[in-house]
Write a protein that holds these residues in place. Structure first.
Motif, mmCIF file in Angstrom:
data_model
loop_
_atom_site.group_PDB
_atom_site.id
_atom_site.type_symbol
_atom_site.label_atom_id
_atom_site.label_comp_id
_atom_site.label_asym_id
_atom_site.label_seq_id
_atom_site.Cartn_x
_atom_site.Cartn_y
_atom_site.Cartn_z
ATOM 1 N N SER A 455 4.392 7.930 0.545
ATOM 2 C CA SER A 455 4.045 7.785 -0.875
ATOM 3 C C SER A 455 4.099 9.130 -1.580
ATOM 4 O O SER A 455 3.452 10.086 -1.168
ATOM 5 C CB SER A 455 2.632 7.186 -1.023
ATOM 6 O OG SER A 455 2.275 7.114 -2.369
ATOM 7 N N LYS A 456 4.868 9.181 -2.649
ATOM 8 C CA LYS A 456 4.942 10.386 -3.490
ATOM 9 C C LYS A 456 4.084 10.227 -4.738
ATOM 10 O O LYS A 456 3.858 11.174 -5.478
ATOM 11 C CB LYS A 456 6.403 10.636 -3.907
ATOM 12 C CG LYS A 456 7.369 10.853 -2.751
ATOM 13 C CD LYS A 456 7.063 12.142 -2.000
ATOM 14 C CE LYS A 456 8.124 12.470 -0.971
ATOM 15 N NZ LYS A 456 8.106 11.575 0.187
ATOM 16 N N ASP A 457 3.630 8.992 -4.973
ATOM 17 C CA ASP A 457 2.820 8.686 -6.153
ATOM 18 C C ASP A 457 1.765 7.668 -5.739
ATOM 19 O O ASP A 457 1.973 6.462 -5.829
ATOM 20 C CB ASP A 457 3.711 8.138 -7.268
ATOM 21 C CG ASP A 457 2.927 7.747 -8.519
ATOM 22 O OD1 ASP A 457 1.719 8.081 -8.591
ATOM 23 O OD2 ASP A 457 3.507 7.090 -9.404
ATOM 24 N N LEU A 458 0.616 8.172 -5.260
ATOM 25 C CA LEU A 458 -0.424 7.284 -4.740
ATOM 26 C C LEU A 458 -0.918 6.304 -5.809
ATOM 27 O O LEU A 458 -1.083 5.111 -5.540
ATOM 28 C CB LEU A 458 -1.599 8.102 -4.197
ATOM 29 C CG LEU A 458 -1.319 8.955 -2.942
ATOM 30 C CD1 LEU A 458 -2.501 9.851 -2.630
ATOM 31 C CD2 LEU A 458 -1.002 8.075 -1.735
ATOM 32 N N ILE A 459 -1.121 6.803 -7.021
ATOM 33 C CA ILE A 459 -1.613 5.938 -8.101
ATOM 34 C C ILE A 459 -0.594 4.858 -8.428
ATOM 35 O O ILE A 459 -0.922 3.676 -8.576
ATOM 36 C CB ILE A 459 -1.953 6.774 -9.360
ATOM 37 C CG1 ILE A 459 -3.163 7.662 -9.068
ATOM 38 C CG2 ILE A 459 -2.241 5.859 -10.553
ATOM 39 C CD1 ILE A 459 -3.515 8.619 -10.185
ATOM 40 N N GLY A 460 0.682 5.252 -8.531
ATOM 41 C CA GLY A 460 1.739 4.277 -8.808
ATOM 42 C C GLY A 460 1.830 3.214 -7.739
ATOM 43 O O GLY A 460 2.034 2.022 -8.042
ATOM 44 N N ASP A 461 1.649 3.620 -6.474
ATOM 45 C CA ASP A 461 1.725 2.649 -5.374
ATOM 46 C C ASP A 461 0.516 1.706 -5.366
ATOM 47 O O ASP A 461 0.642 0.522 -5.016
ATOM 48 C CB ASP A 461 1.842 3.376 -4.032
ATOM 49 C CG ASP A 461 3.223 3.985 -3.838
ATOM 50 O OD1 ASP A 461 4.185 3.495 -4.469
ATOM 51 O OD2 ASP A 461 3.346 4.968 -3.083
ATOM 52 N N ILE A 462 -0.653 2.215 -5.759
ATOM 53 C CA ILE A 462 -1.833 1.340 -5.870
ATOM 54 C C ILE A 462 -1.579 0.278 -6.932
ATOM 55 O O ILE A 462 -1.834 -0.915 -6.710
ATOM 56 C CB ILE A 462 -3.090 2.166 -6.225
ATOM 57 C CG1 ILE A 462 -3.454 3.120 -5.086
ATOM 58 C CG2 ILE A 462 -4.274 1.225 -6.523
ATOM 59 C CD1 ILE A 462 -4.480 4.174 -5.461
#
Length: 671
Positions: A455-462
């Motif tokens: 994951s390069k974007d934890l918030i986006g993946d959530i």
């Protein structure tokens, strides 16, 4: 296993019915269902009533017909007994709010919910071991009738279900089925509620999701109603859980139609420590105020263990002439030192009930005999999918990796509900299948754990995970989702703030930052660090970490948070696929073959694991000092480095290798 150890029996003449008991034990194993063999309802006031049963009894199998077994000498005997029981069930249903859903006794008989056997007739089934014919006779053909049976059984064994939640005899969607699950007690749970060992400290060990807290509520209710002047305390480790317990217990009392008013002096609920200025803020605070002994604040000693030992010493010097409580209940007992339990024992007149997570306790205790000596062991997990539980255990212990972080011996695995098979140098661990919801779609859900790696974007993946949950489950609500950040870095709080805004913009949902609110809100998405999610449960648990650490405390938290879900757990990590290669392979094995396959550590490796466990018990401050000793850092320099680490991260890491990496960077700059 002795047959009577297989299901709950409370009848006058077990010996005379031994063949029938043996037959019913076989039926239980065939159905994977609970069975109760009782003469009267188990809970007060009905358990105190006299029934005209003449040794007749009931056999209760949830989802099957309610069975009356006629042991009387005349035809009218069983009818009188049956009428008395059915009238009382109807009374219970009316009081507890289920009458509109399940109807009246005459409807149950007309609909074929009641079946009567003469004892000789049932004995003939038993002697011929005629399982199929017996099961055909007690079968209920449709789901609505089966759920009526489950509700009636729950009333007879004293389980307080919620009529405001269980509103449909035939729930349609998956989330409806999860939320409208009819709760029942298994054998071990029923024994805990209605049987007490003859000792002062009673220990209950259970895995995460085995219903430990609900059992505490039932036990507390029974005791609270037993006397007008009773004094009961319920405590736990942190404020969020204490607030949740208070709210849940009040709701539980309302469900159970407890009319006796809850007074703080009779039913005390708070976390363990508290403050000097408010005796009702914590159990330790209350005890020091009650006995007028010194109160030591959080930062006075190095640990709560020392604080409790000081209180015990003060009380022994004082001499106890009056007890602070009659009963004390300790939830999440594995979070406390033995000295806290000893303090509770000292100030409780009757009994102390200590409920803990057996898996976490095995992580913490060096002496397995402390676990084996538990009075009640709850092995069946009714919240979490067994596959999720297996993966969470394996990941928490590093079982998929070359270097194991923990290991259990065969007896310990069995205490955790596993069967152990050793084959071709491998250890194969399996769990008994369990009907959590009695629904194929839920009990056999595919991929109950999903890992999002690299994951390069934890918030986006959530946000992406929440979107997929909404697509698959259109009736999802904000409170169905728990997002737990596993890292202790200060920047997770900035991430949580951004995530809160993103959730509102994307879905129009409110979020609950539990580390601030110290509460669980059902109409908001739960967002928190690991310190505020214990004891909570969600349909979907989303665990977030920058990278999976090889730290025993971290892995234990990872196990706990993954096992918060009813339906599915997600793990979002910045780790690469290559780094997670063995973990991903282990996950596939669990999901596809319903087992953990691992290798037993060598004796040398087991010794290393023991050293790891000793290290894990050290505080972050102790680890910091030891690493500074390794680097030969002077005292003044240590203070500066410690302040910089806390300023940057929010706290000292507990993992020594992580501390070494950080301190080496600081010393490079310093020099």
């Amino acid at each position: 296993m002795d047959n009577k150890e297989n299901f709950f029996i409370k009848i006058s003449d077990e010996k005379k019915n031994s063949q029938i008991i043996s037959f019913l034990s076989e039926i239980k194993n065939k159905l994977l269902s609970e069975i109760y063999m009782i003469e009267k309802p188990l809970h007060s006031p009905y358990s105190q009533r006299e029934y005209n049963n003449e040794n007749s009894y009931m056999v209760l199998i949830p989802g099957k017909k309610i069975i009356f077994v006629d042991c009387s000498d005349n035809d009218s005997g069983i009818e009188d007994y049956k009428d008395e029981i059915l009238d009382d069930i109807s009374e219970m249903a009316g009081v507890l709010g289920f009458k509109n859903l399940i109807g009246r006794p005459k409807n149950w008989e007309q609909d074929g919910l009641i079946e009567t056997f003469n004892v000789r007739e049932l004995l003939e089934y038993a002697q011929k071991r005629n399982h199929d014919e017996f099961l055909n006779r007690i079968d209920l053909g449709n789901i609505g009738a089966q759920r009526k049976s489950q509700i009636i059984v729950s009333l007879l064994i004293g389980v307080a279900n919620n009529p405001n939640i269980i509103t449909k005899l035939v729930p349609v969607s998956v989330l409806e089925k999860v939320k409208q699950r009819i709760i029942l007690f298994d054998l071990d749970q029923t024994r805990f509620i209605y049987n007490d060992p003859d000792k002062k400290v009673i220990k209950v060990q259970g895995l995460s999701g085995t219903g430990k807290t609900e059992l505490l509520f039932h036990k507390i209710k029974n005791l609270y109603l037993s006397s007008d002047n009773i004094k009961i305390a319920l405590t736990c480790h942190n404020k969020v859980l204490a607030n949740t317990l208070r709210e849940r217990l009040i709701n539980f009392f309302n469900l159970a139609k407890v009319t006796k008013q809850i007074k703080q002096e009779n039913l005390f609920i708070a976390h363990a420590w508290g403050t000097a200025t408010n005796p009702f803020s914590g159990l330790y605070s209350y005890i020091t105020n009650f006995y007028r002994i010194p109160f030591y604040p959080f930062n006075h000693f190095e640990s709560f263990d020392i604080t409790c030992k000081m209180a015990i010493e003060d009380l022994k010097n004082l001499g106890i002439e009056e007890y602070a409580f009659d009963y004390i209940f300790v939830d999440e007992g594995q979070d406390f030192p033995d000295s806290f339990i000893a303090l509770c024992e000292l100030v409780a007149k009757e009994k102390v009930f200590v409920v803990g997570d057996i898996f976490q306790d095995i992580f913490e205790k060096e002496d397995i005999n402390k676990i084996v000596e538990a009075d009640f062991v709850l092995k069946k997990c009714y919240r979490t999918d067994p596959k999720t539980l297996m993966f969470a255990h394996a990941l928490g212990m590093g079982l998929f990796e070359e270097k194991k972080l923990n290991w259990l011996e065969d007896r310990e695995w069995e205490l955790c509900g596993y069967t152990v098979e050793k084959k071709n140098g491998e250890v194969i661990l399996k769990r008994e299948p369990i009907k959590r919801f009695g629904d194929e779609e839920i009990d056999n859900i595919k991929d109950s754990v999903i890992i999002y790696y690299n994951s390069k974007d934890l918030i986006g993946d959530i946000i992406g995970v929440i979107k997929k949950c909404k697509e698959q489950y259109p009736d999802i609500e904000p409170g169905d989702i728990g997002v737990i950040f596993l890292d202790n870095d200060r920047d997770i709080y900035e991430m949580i703030s951004k995530l809160e805004a993103k959730i509102y913009n994307e879905f129009g949902w409110e979020s609950n930052r539990a580390y601030i609110s110290k509460k669980n809100k059902k109409d908001a998405v739960f967002l928190s660090n690991i310190n505020n999610a214990k004891g909570l449960e969600f349909s979907f648990s989303i665990c977030v970490t920058k990278g999976i650490k090889n730290d025993l405390r971290y892995r234990n938290s990872l196990y706990t948070m993954l096992s918060r879900s009813f339906l599915r757990s997600f793990l979002i990590t910045g780790d690469s696929e290559e780094k997670l290669k063995l973990i991903l392979a282990g996950l596939r094995k669990v999901m596809e073959e319903f087992c953990i396959v691992t290798k037993e550590p060598t004796e040398e490796e087991k010794e290393e694991i023991k050293k790891l466990q000793i290290e894990a018990k050290k505080s972050p401050d102790e680890n910091f000092e030891e690493v500074c000793d390794e680097f030969q850092i002077e005292s003044e320099e240590r203070k500066v480095i410690k302040k910089l680490i806390i300023k940057h991260r929010g706290s000292l890491p507990s993992d020594k290798s992580e501390l070494r990496d950080i301190i080496s960077k600081y010393t490079d700059v310093w020099n």
